[in-house]
Design a protein around this motif. Structure first.
Motif, PDB file in Angstrom:
ATOM      1  N   GLU A  60       0.844  -1.195   0.000  1.00 16.81           N
ATOM      2  CA  GLU A  60       0.000   0.000   0.000  1.00 16.81           C
ATOM      3  C   GLU A  60       0.876   1.239   0.000  1.00 16.81           C
ATOM      4  OE1 GLU A  60      -3.901   1.858   2.304  1.00 16.81           O
ATOM      5  OE2 GLU A  60      -3.002  -0.042   2.952  1.00 16.81           O
ATOM      6  N   THR A  61       0.768   2.040  -1.032  1.00 17.72           N
ATOM      7  CA  THR A  61       1.476   3.315  -1.094  1.00 17.72           C
ATOM      8  C   THR A  61       0.674   4.336  -0.276  1.00 17.72           C
ATOM      9  OG1 THR A  61       0.366   4.375  -2.971  1.00 17.72           O
ATOM     10  CG2 THR A  61       2.024   2.684  -3.472  1.00 17.72           C
ATOM     11  N   PRO A  62       1.165   5.534  -0.098  1.00 15.68           N
ATOM     12  CA  PRO A  62       0.367   6.553   0.588  1.00 15.68           C
ATOM     13  C   PRO A  62      -0.949   6.880  -0.122  1.00 15.68           C
ATOM     14  CG  PRO A  62       2.674   7.190   0.593  1.00 15.68           C
ATOM     15  CD  PRO A  62       2.574   6.004  -0.294  1.00 15.68           C
ATOM     16  N   LEU A  63      -1.080   6.432  -1.396  1.00 14.94           N
ATOM     17  CA  LEU A  63      -2.277   6.786  -2.177  1.00 14.94           C
ATOM     18  C   LEU A  63      -3.189   5.606  -2.474  1.00 14.94           C
ATOM     19  CD1 LEU A  63      -0.649   9.262  -4.714  1.00 14.94           C
ATOM     20  CD2 LEU A  63      -1.856   9.794  -2.581  1.00 14.94           C
ATOM     21  N   GLU A  64      -2.627   4.396  -2.634  1.00 12.57           N
ATOM     22  CA  GLU A  64      -3.468   3.257  -3.007  1.00 12.57           C
ATOM     23  C   GLU A  64      -2.700   1.951  -2.870  1.00 12.57           C
ATOM     24  OE1 GLU A  64      -4.058   4.555  -7.114  1.00 12.57           O
ATOM     25  OE2 GLU A  64      -3.020   2.731  -7.753  1.00 12.57           O
ATOM     26  N   ARG A  65      -3.418   0.838  -3.004  1.00 12.54           N
ATOM     27  CA  ARG A  65      -2.792  -0.482  -3.006  1.00 12.54           C
ATOM     28  C   ARG A  65      -2.332  -0.811  -4.422  1.00 12.54           C
ATOM     29  NH1 ARG A  65      -3.261  -2.707   1.753  1.00 12.54           N
ATOM     30  NH2 ARG A  65      -2.482  -4.725   1.004  1.00 12.54           N
ATOM     31  N   MET A  66      -1.282  -1.621  -4.517  1.00 15.90           N
ATOM     32  CA  MET A  66      -0.751  -1.984  -5.833  1.00 15.90           C
ATOM     33  C   MET A  66       0.027  -3.286  -5.742  1.00 15.90           C
ATOM     34  SD  MET A  66       2.731   0.325  -6.352  1.00 15.90           S
ATOM     35  CE  MET A  66       3.271  -0.726  -7.696  1.00 15.90           C
ATOM     36  N   GLN A  67       0.283  -3.890  -6.898  1.00 14.42           N
ATOM     37  CA  GLN A  67       1.169  -5.028  -7.012  1.00 14.42           C
ATOM     38  C   GLN A  67       2.565  -4.503  -7.330  1.00 14.42           C
ATOM     39  OE1 GLN A  67       0.415  -8.478  -6.672  1.00 14.42           O
ATOM     40  NE2 GLN A  67      -1.423  -7.578  -5.736  1.00 14.42           N
TER      41      GLN A  67
END
Length: 213
Positions: A60-67
């Motif tokens: 999880e980045t400060p903005l959203e979840r990602m692979q």
């Protein structure tokens, strides 16, 4: 850059080559030699680990979840050949601080030029790791070949060798004994002299690293 030896890769990156020239210079101080060797080994580590396998994990980045990509499986094990190998170990650890470290103590008999082992300490899970042997010089090739043989005896299945400079005579010896082990170097120099030193070389790497003679 490929070489006359199929399993040997010469790293011709401009920064690597520039730093090698600084190491060769007899006017480079002990402190300078140590610092430049560390910087150079960091750059070389990027090349020797270029094909490490990756897997995707969710973060999880400060903005959203990602692979996002992450190294797959067990990490590396660096194995310096004492004592000079320690001089390029720190740069490798700067690049991969989570790596395990083993040690092999070898010295070259001044009469026979054959390696004599006096110390061996490796991680218990060495067989599960990519093992990178580090030593500034591959001169006669006997010490590095002996180190790799001991690692194979200990169960290491994936082994690579990183050295600053090599002699063609030593590469012939090493690649004959271990054709399955890739070698990464910044230079294949002209030859060995009658005392087993690489020409033009950079002198005795251990002495220049630690200010001894």
């Amino acid at each position: 850059m490929t070489s006359a030896f199929p399993s040997v890769t010469v790293l011709d990156h401009p920064l690597v080559q520039h730093k090698l020239s600084l190491l060769r210079d007899r006017e480079t101080s002990t402190n300078g030699f140590r610092r430049i060797a560390r910087e150079m080994s960091l750059l070389m580590c990027y090349e020797v680990t270029r094909d490490l396998p990756l897997t995707m994990v969710e973060i999880e980045t400060p903005l959203e979840r990602m692979q996002a990509p992450q190294l797959l499986g067990k990490k590396l094990c660096f194995v310096p050949i004492l004592r000079a190998g320690n001089g390029i170990l720190d740069g490798m650890l700067d690049a991969v601080p989570v790596a395990r470290v083993g040690h092999i103590g070898l010295y070259r008999d001044p009469q026979t030029l054959e390696p004599v082992e006096y110390y061996l300490k490796l991680p218990d899970d060495i067989q599960e790791r990519l093992v990178i042997v580090v030593d500034p010089m591959l001169a006669t090739g006997h010490s590095v070949a002996a180190a790799v043989a001991r690692l194979k005896e200990a169960g290491a299945a994936q082994i690579r060798v990183v050295c600053l400079i090599c002699a063609p005579e030593g590469l012939t010896t090493f690649t004959t004994e271990h054709p399955d082990v890739p070698v990464f170097t910044a230079s294949i120099d002209r030859c060995l002299d009658d005392h087993g030193y690489i020409r033009p070389g950079l002198g005795d790497a251990g002495d220049r690293l630690y200010g001894t003679k």
